[in-house]
Design an enzyme around this catalytic site. Structure first.
Site, PDB file in Angstrom:
ATOM      1  N   LYS A 177       0.871  -1.180   0.000  1.00 17.94           N
ATOM      2  CA  LYS A 177       0.000   0.000   0.000  1.00 17.94           C
ATOM      3  C   LYS A 177       0.906   1.227   0.000  1.00 17.94           C
ATOM      4  O   LYS A 177       1.545   1.545   0.990  1.00 17.94           O
ATOM      5  CB  LYS A 177      -0.895   0.032   1.249  1.00 17.94           C
ATOM      6  N   CYS A 286      13.110  10.840   8.127  1.00 19.59           N
ATOM      7  CA  CYS A 286      13.177  10.392   9.529  1.00 19.59           C
ATOM      8  C   CYS A 286      14.584  10.603  10.066  1.00 19.59           C
ATOM      9  O   CYS A 286      14.784  10.689  11.270  1.00 19.59           O
ATOM     10  CB  CYS A 286      12.724   8.955   9.719  1.00 19.59           C
TER      11      CYS A 286
HETATM   12  C1  UN1 Z   1      14.668   8.641   5.733  1.00 19.37           C
HETATM   13  O1  UN1 Z   1      15.385   9.331   6.446  1.00 19.37           O
HETATM   14  O2  UN1 Z   1      13.435   8.764   5.805  1.00 19.37           O
HETATM   15  O3  UN1 Z   1      19.868   7.781   4.812  1.00 19.37           O
HETATM   16  C2  UN1 Z   1      15.258   7.678   4.772  1.00 19.37           C
HETATM   17  C3  UN1 Z   1      19.376   8.497   3.959  1.00 19.37           C
HETATM   18  C4  UN1 Z   1      18.586   7.870   2.848  1.00 19.37           C
HETATM   19  C5  UN1 Z   1      17.315   7.262   3.358  1.00 19.37           C
HETATM   20  C6  UN1 Z   1      16.603   8.150   4.343  1.00 19.37           C
HETATM   21  N1  UN1 Z   1      19.403   6.900   2.198  1.00 19.37           N
HETATM   22  O4  UN1 Z   1      19.524   9.687   3.979  1.00 19.37           O
END
Ligand code: UN1
Length: 497
Positions: A177, A286
């Site tokens: 999803k 995140c």
């Molecule tokens: C995220 O932070 O939501 O490490 C993912 C990074 C990417 C992935 C981030 N390769 O910055």
């Protein structure tokens, strides 16, 4: 404007409309006049059909030799690489981040696909001596069955690839999803998989809301594992939905990541890192560097340089190659970010150093543009220090020593990523050991993970699992320990000498 294209669900090897007969629009957050496409507003019935198809397909797919499964994945990787530019453009149009970053997102899906294609000939288990004579022991990975995936909008191809590719190479089947803001990127991904020969029912995609698609998927008894990336609030619901019947779940949730800048740091490098870590993907990661913990001896220099550098960022439509930062993904995300700017200014009483609102006028009025924003004098009791904002806001907190910096760094409910800028190897190793996060960087910001190491975090960021890396295989497989007797007699473990 030409009529927008209508995109269908993919269930059991067929492109199909939702049984609801209803659809929803996907609009460009940099220009809301532009409709990216019309997608299916699916129902629990659609989810049931997709799970049934995946369950049926699992019977055969699990028996396809893993190196053969991997060959399809390898071809998918080549095809994504071929179509990278188009896929990146579609992604920028549907979720706003700048082209160089959507190219990175697509590249991450390519990397993960190649990496997991290699796992077709690995998936190593153990062989080990038995305590008894003429007895052989080994462990092998076995697939779980139907994997439900609920994926976010901030990495619309990369994060689905972290989940789908390990699941497939291990012999599982998938129902995904996509986030309601980024169905096109997942549609494009699924279309490539199908065209490169993935058999019917092995991958299924159902678009729609969390309530009508996500909830029935996470509660479905035939879904053996749910892999979810998103908010801690929804992650808790996934966890509860799976708990009563012990179905597996993998959760990757919020972050409140810090960069520590020590007094011996290369300040210019730290400033560049902070700009990239805080405002890359408009801060909607995140792993975003949302807390900057800076030693008082370099605080003034760091702050002045960071503010100057941030004020020079060009905000706009991510399709323009000269733009540094795109819009927030949608209206509600923008409102959340504006709310936190207001809290920083008025409730927390932090010092607004730059930004602090919405960008308006001209083309900005057609999108969800927020200013790159920095707050100074931020202390651990403040809301903007504690809560994940997921937008173009970062904060500076002063520290006086490495110990204090580490204490501030760990003073959060989350534990995804952290980093230190220092020239002193001793300080780097102490921080590396003592910051309780799943990811740690030295002389780099909190973003930039590569696919072949585990990705995930501690505390309220996760539930102990990791995706990517070899650890990512654990989410989509279970160990089977196998004992083979060739003594021709009964031998009793722990009892016979
Ligand atoms: C995220 O932070 O939501 O490490 C993912 C990074 C990417 C992935 C981030 N390769 O910055």
């Amino acid at each position: 404007m030409p009529n927008p294209v209508e995109y269908e669900n993919f269930i059991g090897g067929e492109w199909v409309r939702s049984r609801s007969g209803k659809t929803f629009e996907n609009r460009n957050p940099a220009n809301t006049d532009e409709v990216i496409g019309i997608f299916q507003k699916s129902t629990p019935d659609d989810v049931n059909a997709a799970v049934a198809a995946a369950k049926e397909a699992f019977k055969k797919w699990r028996l396809v030799p893993a190196p053969k499964r991997a060959e399809i994945i390898y071809r998918i990787a080549l095809r994504i690489a071929r179509d990278k530019e188009q896929l990146s453009h579609d992604m920028t149009r549907e979720m706003g981040k700048v082209l160089k970053e959507t190219r990175g997102d697509v590249q991450e899906a390519i990397d993960m696909s190649f990496y997991m294609a290699g796992e077709g000939r690995r998936q190593f288990g153990h062989t080990t001596p038995s305590e008894l004579p003429n007895k052989f022991m080994m462990s092998v990975r076995q697939p779980l069955g139907v994997c439900g995936m609920i994926t976010p909008w901030n990495f619309p191809m990369a994060i689905p690839s972290w989940k789908i590719m390990p699941a497939l190479v291990l012999g599982n089947t998938v129902v995904i999803k996509p986030a309601t803001d980024t169905p096109l990127s997942v549609y494009n991904f699924v279309k490539i998989m199908v065209e490169e020969g993935l058999p019917p029912g092995v991958i299924n995609m159902v678009t729609g809301s969390g309530k009508d698609v996500g909830d029935p998927l996470m509660k479905h008894k035939d879904v053996s594992v749910i892999s979810f990336t998103g908010s801690t609030e929804v992650g808790r619901r996934v966890s509860e939905a799976c708990a009563s019947d012990f179905r597996h779940c993998h959760l990757e949730m919020g972050g409140k990541n810090c960069i520590i800048v020590m007094d011996d740091a290369n300040v210019d490098l730290a400033v560049e890192g902070a700009v990239w870590g805080a405002f890359g993907t408009t801060g909607q990661r995140c792993t975003a560097s949302s807390r900057l913990i800076v030693h008082k001896k370099v605080l003034k220099e760091f702050t002045e340089k960071l503010v100057a550098r941030t004020k020079a960022l060009k905000v706009g439509n991510g399709l323009d190659e000269t733009v540094d930062m795109g819009p927030a993904v949608n209206e509600s995300q923008m409102q959340t970010v504006l709310k936190y700017m207001d809290i920083g200014k008025n409730k927390d009483g932090a010092k607004l150093l730059c930004g602090g609102g919405r960008l308006t006028g001209g083309a900005y009025d057609k999108g969800y543009f927020t200013m790159p924003t920095i707050f100074g004098d931020v202390t651990p009791n403040m809301t903007i220090f504690r809560e994940e904002i997921f937008g173009s806001v970062t904060s500076i907190t002063e520290c006086g020593s490495l110990e204090e910096a580490i204490e501030l760094g760990n003073n959060t409910a989350y534990g995804l990523s952290s980093s230190i800028y220092t020239q002193d190897i001793n300080k780097a190793f102490v921080a590396m050991r003592d910051l309780y996060t799943g990811i740690f960087y030295v002389n780099a910001p909190t973003i930039g993970a590569e696919v072949h190491l585990p990705f995930g975090g501690t505390k309220e960021t996760g539930n102990g699992h990791r995706e990517a890396g070899i650890a990512g295989l654990d989410v989509f497989s279970e160990w089977k320990s196998i004992y083979v007797e060739f003594s021709g007699k009964i031998q009793k473990a722990q009892i016979d000498d």
